[in-house]
Design a protein around this motif. Structure first.
Motif, PDB file in Angstrom:
ATOM      1  N   GLN A 102       0.844  -1.195   0.000  1.00 23.77           N
ATOM      2  CA  GLN A 102       0.000   0.000   0.000  1.00 23.77           C
ATOM      3  C   GLN A 102       0.876   1.240   0.000  1.00 23.77           C
ATOM      4  OE1 GLN A 102      -2.270  -0.734   3.631  1.00 23.77           O
ATOM      5  NE2 GLN A 102      -4.109  -1.110   2.413  1.00 23.77           N
ATOM      6  N   ALA A 103       0.435   2.230  -0.770  1.00 23.81           N
ATOM      7  CA  ALA A 103       1.123   3.525  -0.770  1.00 23.81           C
ATOM      8  C   ALA A 103       0.121   4.598  -1.139  1.00 23.81           C
ATOM      9  CB  ALA A 103       2.277   3.531  -1.759  1.00 23.81           C
ATOM     10  N   TYR A 104       0.192   5.718  -0.432  1.00 26.08           N
ATOM     11  CA  TYR A 104      -0.731   6.824  -0.649  1.00 26.08           C
ATOM     12  C   TYR A 104       0.069   8.122  -0.755  1.00 26.08           C
ATOM     13  CZ  TYR A 104      -4.033   3.347   1.049  1.00 26.08           C
ATOM     14  OH  TYR A 104      -4.763   2.200   1.217  1.00 26.08           O
ATOM     15  N   TRP A 105      -0.471   9.062  -1.542  1.00 30.08           N
ATOM     16  CA  TRP A 105       0.186  10.349  -1.755  1.00 30.08           C
ATOM     17  C   TRP A 105      -0.769  11.489  -1.455  1.00 30.08           C
ATOM     18  CZ3 TRP A 105       5.288  10.654  -2.925  1.00 30.08           C
ATOM     19  CH2 TRP A 105       5.897   9.497  -3.431  1.00 30.08           C
ATOM     20  N   GLY A 106      -0.211  12.583  -0.967  1.00 28.61           N
ATOM     21  CA  GLY A 106      -0.964  13.812  -0.860  1.00 28.61           C
ATOM     22  C   GLY A 106      -0.932  14.562  -2.180  1.00 28.61           C
ATOM     23  N   GLN A 107      -1.590  15.723  -2.182  1.00 28.37           N
ATOM     24  CA  GLN A 107      -1.700  16.494  -3.421  1.00 28.37           C
ATOM     25  C   GLN A 107      -0.481  17.375  -3.661  1.00 28.37           C
ATOM     26  OE1 GLN A 107      -2.992  17.422  -0.570  1.00 28.37           O
ATOM     27  NE2 GLN A 107      -2.502  19.604  -0.406  1.00 28.37           N
ATOM     28  N   GLY A 108       0.342  17.541  -2.640  1.00 29.68           N
ATOM     29  CA  GLY A 108       1.564  18.331  -2.781  1.00 29.68           C
ATOM     30  C   GLY A 108       1.399  19.764  -2.317  1.00 29.68           C
ATOM     31  N   THR A 109       2.506  20.351  -1.883  1.00 25.42           N
ATOM     32  CA  THR A 109       2.526  21.755  -1.494  1.00 25.42           C
ATOM     33  C   THR A 109       3.797  22.388  -2.063  1.00 25.42           C
ATOM     34  OG1 THR A 109       2.344  23.293   0.382  1.00 25.42           O
ATOM     35  CG2 THR A 109       3.649  21.312   0.760  1.00 25.42           C
ATOM     36  N   GLN A 110       3.641  23.567  -2.637  1.00 26.46           N
ATOM     37  CA  GLN A 110       4.759  24.221  -3.318  1.00 26.46           C
ATOM     38  C   GLN A 110       5.654  24.934  -2.308  1.00 26.46           C
ATOM     39  OE1 GLN A 110       5.556  24.450  -6.826  1.00 26.46           O
ATOM     40  NE2 GLN A 110       7.449  25.343  -5.981  1.00 26.46           N
ATOM     41  N   VAL A 111       6.943  24.704  -2.443  1.00 25.32           N
ATOM     42  CA  VAL A 111       7.957  25.433  -1.671  1.00 25.32           C
ATOM     43  C   VAL A 111       8.854  26.151  -2.675  1.00 25.32           C
ATOM     44  CG1 VAL A 111       9.970  25.250  -0.168  1.00 25.32           C
ATOM     45  CG2 VAL A 111       7.927  23.868   0.292  1.00 25.32           C
ATOM     46  N   THR A 112       8.938  27.461  -2.529  1.00 29.88           N
ATOM     47  CA  THR A 112       9.775  28.262  -3.413  1.00 29.88           C
ATOM     48  C   THR A 112      10.773  29.040  -2.569  1.00 29.88           C
ATOM     49  OG1 THR A 112       7.980  28.493  -5.023  1.00 29.88           O
ATOM     50  CG2 THR A 112       9.819  30.031  -5.198  1.00 29.88           C
ATOM     51  N   VAL A 113      12.053  28.873  -2.869  1.00 31.89           N
ATOM     52  CA  VAL A 113      13.117  29.565  -2.146  1.00 31.89           C
ATOM     53  C   VAL A 113      13.761  30.552  -3.118  1.00 31.89           C
ATOM     54  CG1 VAL A 113      15.192  29.349  -0.749  1.00 31.89           C
ATOM     55  CG2 VAL A 113      13.499  27.488  -0.786  1.00 31.89           C
ATOM     56  N   SER A 114      13.530  31.814  -2.861  1.00 29.90           N
ATOM     57  CA  SER A 114      14.002  32.839  -3.788  1.00 29.90           C
ATOM     58  C   SER A 114      14.106  34.176  -3.074  1.00 29.90           C
ATOM     59  CB  SER A 114      13.040  32.955  -4.971  1.00 29.90           C
ATOM     60  OG  SER A 114      13.418  34.031  -5.822  1.00 29.90           O
ATOM     61  N   SER A 115      15.074  34.974  -3.502  1.00 28.71           N
ATOM     62  CA  SER A 115      15.200  36.319  -2.961  1.00 28.71           C
ATOM     63  C   SER A 115      14.467  37.324  -3.848  1.00 28.71           C
ATOM     64  CB  SER A 115      16.674  36.690  -2.829  1.00 28.71           C
ATOM     65  OG  SER A 115      17.343  36.541  -4.081  1.00 28.71           O
TER      66      SER A 115
END
Length: 115
Positions: A102-115
């Motif tokens: 069994q394996a399940y995934w979430g929908q994802g969340t964006q992480v942006t690292v920028s100045s």
């Protein structure tokens, strides 16, 4: 069936911190190995960190010393504390729950690292 909902992503400057959370629905949360994966544009989805039901962790080499995975079985939640973020950490971060067959995934969340 397990549903996973991530939160905590966003835009942060280099050197900053974020904490991602993933809440799991359903029962037997503590029977799953929980993990965080990430996928940048044009790249495969890679493991960032994982944690077993008893708290044994495994981190990818490029996040060791910066990211910490933890879980609260009473709250059906897994966390990813990310410190000293770098532009190359920019990606969609996915929560994963797995056990035998069994394996399940979430929908994802964006992480942006920028100045």
């Amino acid at each position: 069936q397990v549903q996973l909902v991530e939160s905590g992503g966003g835009l942060v400057q280099p050197g900053g911190s974020l904490r991602l959370s993933c809440v799991a629905s359903g029962s037997l949360f503590n029977s799953y190995i929980m993990g965080w994966y990430r996928q940048a544009p044009g790249k495969p989805r890679d493991l960032v960190a994982s944690i077993t039901s008893i708290g044994i962790t495994n981190n990818a080499d490029d996040v060791k010393g910066r990211f910490t995975i933890s879980r609260d079985n009473a709250k059906n939640t897994v966390y990813l504390q990310m410190n000293n973020l770098k532009p190359e950490d920019t990606a969609i971060y996915y929560c994963n729950a797995r056990r035998v067959a069994q394996a399940y995934w979430g929908q994802g969340t964006q992480v942006t690292v920028s100045s």
